[in-house]
Enzyme design. Structure first.
Site, PDB file in Angstrom:
ATOM      1  N   LYS A 103       0.989  -1.103  -0.174  1.00 14.75           N
ATOM      2  CA  LYS A 103      -0.207   0.153   0.053  1.00 14.75           C
ATOM      3  C   LYS A 103       0.876   1.369   0.116  1.00 14.75           C
ATOM      4  O   LYS A 103       2.208   1.351   0.414  1.00 14.75           O
ATOM      5  CB  LYS A 103      -0.897   0.021   1.284  1.00 14.75           C
ATOM      6  CG  LYS A 103      -0.148  -0.094   2.525  1.00 14.75           C
ATOM      7  CD  LYS A 103      -0.975  -0.341   3.711  1.00 14.75           C
ATOM      8  CE  LYS A 103      -0.521  -0.393   4.923  1.00 14.75           C
ATOM      9  NZ  LYS A 103      -1.185  -1.214   6.009  1.00 14.75           N
TER      10      LYS A 103
ATOM     11  N   ARG B  81     -10.987  -1.817  14.655  1.00 16.48           N
ATOM     12  CA  ARG B  81     -11.006  -0.606  13.919  1.00 16.48           C
ATOM     13  C   ARG B  81     -11.884  -1.404  12.991  1.00 16.48           C
ATOM     14  O   ARG B  81     -13.097  -1.149  12.681  1.00 16.48           O
ATOM     15  CB  ARG B  81      -9.644  -0.482  13.277  1.00 16.48           C
ATOM     16  CG  ARG B  81      -9.533   0.977  12.518  1.00 16.48           C
ATOM     17  CD  ARG B  81      -8.067   1.020  12.161  1.00 16.48           C
ATOM     18  NE  ARG B  81      -7.566  -0.079  11.519  1.00 16.48           N
ATOM     19  CZ  ARG B  81      -6.108  -0.163  11.033  1.00 16.48           C
ATOM     20  NH1 ARG B  81      -5.537   0.592  10.985  1.00 16.48           N
ATOM     21  NH2 ARG B  81      -5.708  -1.393  10.394  1.00 16.48           N
TER      22      ARG B  81
ATOM     23  N   TYR C 298      14.045  30.084  10.192  1.00 10.32           N
ATOM     24  CA  TYR C 298      12.640  30.545  10.357  1.00 10.32           C
ATOM     25  C   TYR C 298      12.753  30.472  11.748  1.00 10.32           C
ATOM     26  O   TYR C 298      13.044  29.651  12.465  1.00 10.32           O
ATOM     27  CB  TYR C 298      11.397  29.763   9.690  1.00 10.32           C
ATOM     28  CG  TYR C 298      11.190  29.896   8.321  1.00 10.32           C
ATOM     29  CD1 TYR C 298      10.903  31.189   7.719  1.00 10.32           C
ATOM     30  CD2 TYR C 298      11.329  28.771   7.431  1.00 10.32           C
ATOM     31  CE1 TYR C 298      10.687  31.332   6.563  1.00 10.32           C
ATOM     32  CE2 TYR C 298      11.239  28.936   5.996  1.00 10.32           C
ATOM     33  CZ  TYR C 298      10.811  30.349   5.671  1.00 10.32           C
ATOM     34  OH  TYR C 298      10.609  30.652   4.198  1.00 10.32           O
TER      35      TYR C 298
HETATM   36  C1  LIG Z   1      -0.308  -2.022   6.693  1.00 15.59           C
HETATM   37  C2  LIG Z   1      -0.917  -3.289   7.125  1.00 15.59           C
HETATM   38  C3  LIG Z   1      -0.099  -4.207   7.273  1.00 15.59           C
HETATM   39  C4  LIG Z   1       1.594  -4.288   7.246  1.00 15.59           C
HETATM   40  O1  LIG Z   1       2.028  -3.771   8.611  1.00 15.59           O
HETATM   41  P1  LIG Z   1       3.534  -3.701   8.953  1.00 15.59           P
HETATM   42  O2  LIG Z   1       3.390  -3.271  10.156  1.00 15.59           O
HETATM   43  O3  LIG Z   1       3.820  -2.621   7.794  1.00 15.59           O
HETATM   44  O4  LIG Z   1       4.120  -5.039   8.616  1.00 15.59           O
HETATM   45  C5  LIG Z   1      -0.825  -5.823   7.754  1.00 15.59           C
HETATM   46  N1  LIG Z   1      -2.038  -5.759   7.741  1.00 15.59           N
HETATM   47  C6  LIG Z   1      -2.785  -4.921   7.578  1.00 15.59           C
HETATM   48  C7  LIG Z   1      -4.295  -5.126   7.630  1.00 15.59           C
HETATM   49  C8  LIG Z   1      -2.366  -3.555   7.249  1.00 15.59           C
HETATM   50  O5  LIG Z   1      -3.251  -2.447   7.250  1.00 15.59           O
END
Ligand SMILES: *Cc1c(COP(=O)(O)O)cnc(C)c1O
Length: 360
Positions: free
Chosen positions: A35, A130, A253
């Site tokens: 992702k 969630r 800044y």
């Molecule tokens: C992003 C995600 C992962 C991967 O998690 P990492 O900590 O990057 O290994 C696994 N499962 C779900 C549902 C996620 O959203």
């Protein structure tokens, strides 16, 4: 032109995949989580180089569609699934696997054209609260899905809320998950990177790995090298100017840093518009010609200032490593009060990606 770039090492991603697979139970495969453009590494590149991974996952439908349009033939799971009939039809058209995490998504499947062939993973809420079906919704959901001749259930998965830091919570989630799947013959997946590296799984068919695939530690007290992982990216920029700076004068800044001695400042062409975090505090290290120097003053949109002292021979055009290559991403994240995930996913489009494919 000496503009910032991200150097991505594909061979290290393959190395990490092998290492992670060796940490899983026998017969456990990896789901490569790509992702957010593979956490900034390039989703297409990552799925092309990892021969040992056959299923990848993205968060959203559009991410999956883009990969299919680019010619990816491997399976792609959409973690958030779909919520409209049009999106469902798009998923089917591109052969994407959807997550079913709610009853309203199951209702949507009632309108599935009879000749379609939809694959899904069912998401169970084992305690993160969630997304996911509750335990009292699951049996009904599975029986409805099983009764649909045009739907195939590929597995059940769940997600840890705190696998990097809370053993009690994770144990509770693991028990909830195991209770639920123990009498079913179905593919299962409970862990992310942290859970896999902690050994928080009993049996599972798939481990879902993101951060660790890119060679970053999910734990605040361990670097990637402690885990045998190899960080797969370095963020590089160049010195734009070297200037004398007088004792007692502020820099940048809001003048938040004032020098306590006469010194030289190297101004480097990278800033928060590139994804270098504005929250990085004075003292955050950068590497120039193999030497660590501190960032001073606020990070601006396109520039940062580095105190290189009076004795360095740092000059315009010198290469600067902001993270990677000897400067752990995990450490820079701490200096900026963020997590490594934010650094990786925050590198902006303005930063070009270059790829290499051999381990040093
Ligand atoms: C992003 C995600 C992962 C991967 O998690 P990492 O900590 O990057 O290994 C696994 N499962 C779900 C549902 C996620 O959203």
């Amino acid at each position: 032109m000496a503009e910032p770039y991200l150097l991505i090492n594909l061979a290290s991603i393959r190395h990490n995949a092998e290492l992670l697979k060796s940490k899983a139970n026998n017969n456990c495969e990896l789901i490569g989580v790509i992702k957010a453009d593979a956490y900034g590494h390039g989703a297409l590149e990552v799925c092309q180089v990892t021969d040992s991974i056959n299923i990848f996952a993205v968060a959203r439908l559009s991410e999956g569609v883009a990969l299919k349009l680019a010619g990816v033939e491997k399976s792609i799971l959409i973690f958030s699934g779909v919520n409209t009939h049009d999106d469902l039809m798009t998923a089917i058209k591109f052969g994407l696997i959807v997550t079913i995490h709610s009853e309203s998504q199951i209702e949507l499947l009632q309108e599935l054209p009879s000749e379609s062939n939809l694959h899904c993973w069912v998401k169970f809420d084992s305690g993160m609260h969630r997304l996911g079906l509750h335990s009292d919704e699951l049996d009904r959901a599975l029986s409805i899905l099983s009764s649909l001749h045009n739907v195939k259930i590929d597995g059940i998965f769940s997600h840890y809320s705190s696998a990097d830091n809370d053993l009690e919570r994770s144990r509770l989630q693991l028990n909830n998950f195991d209770d639920l799947v123990c009498n079913r013959t179905i593919n299962t997946s409970i862990t992310n990177s942290a859970g896999l590296l902690q050994g928080y799984f009993r049996e599972q068919s798939y481990a879902r790995v993101g951060l660790s695939l890119y060679g970053i530690s999910p734990f605040s007290n361990k670097n990637s090298s402690d885990l045998g992982l190899i960080t797969s990216q370095s963020l590089i920029a160049f010195v734009t100017s070297v200037r004398r700076h007088k004792k007692g004068e502020p820099v940048g800044y809001d003048g938040v840093w004032v020098s306590d001695r006469d010194t030289n400042l190297a101004v480097v062409g990278i800033g928060y518009a590139d994804g270098y975090p504005r929250s990085a505090k004075s003292g955050t290290p950068v590497l120039i010609n193999g030497v660590e120097y501190p960032l001073v003053g606020r990070v601006s949109m396109d520039l940062v200032s580095i105190d290189v002292g009076n004795d360095s021979d740092v000059k315009v055009g010198d290469k600067v490593t902001l993270w990677g290559g000897g400067l752990p991403v995990e450490h820079i994240a701490k200096c900026a009060d963020v997590i490594p995930y934010e650094l990786l996913t925050g590198v902006s489009k303005r930063v070009r990606r270059y790829y290499s494919d051999n381990l040093k």
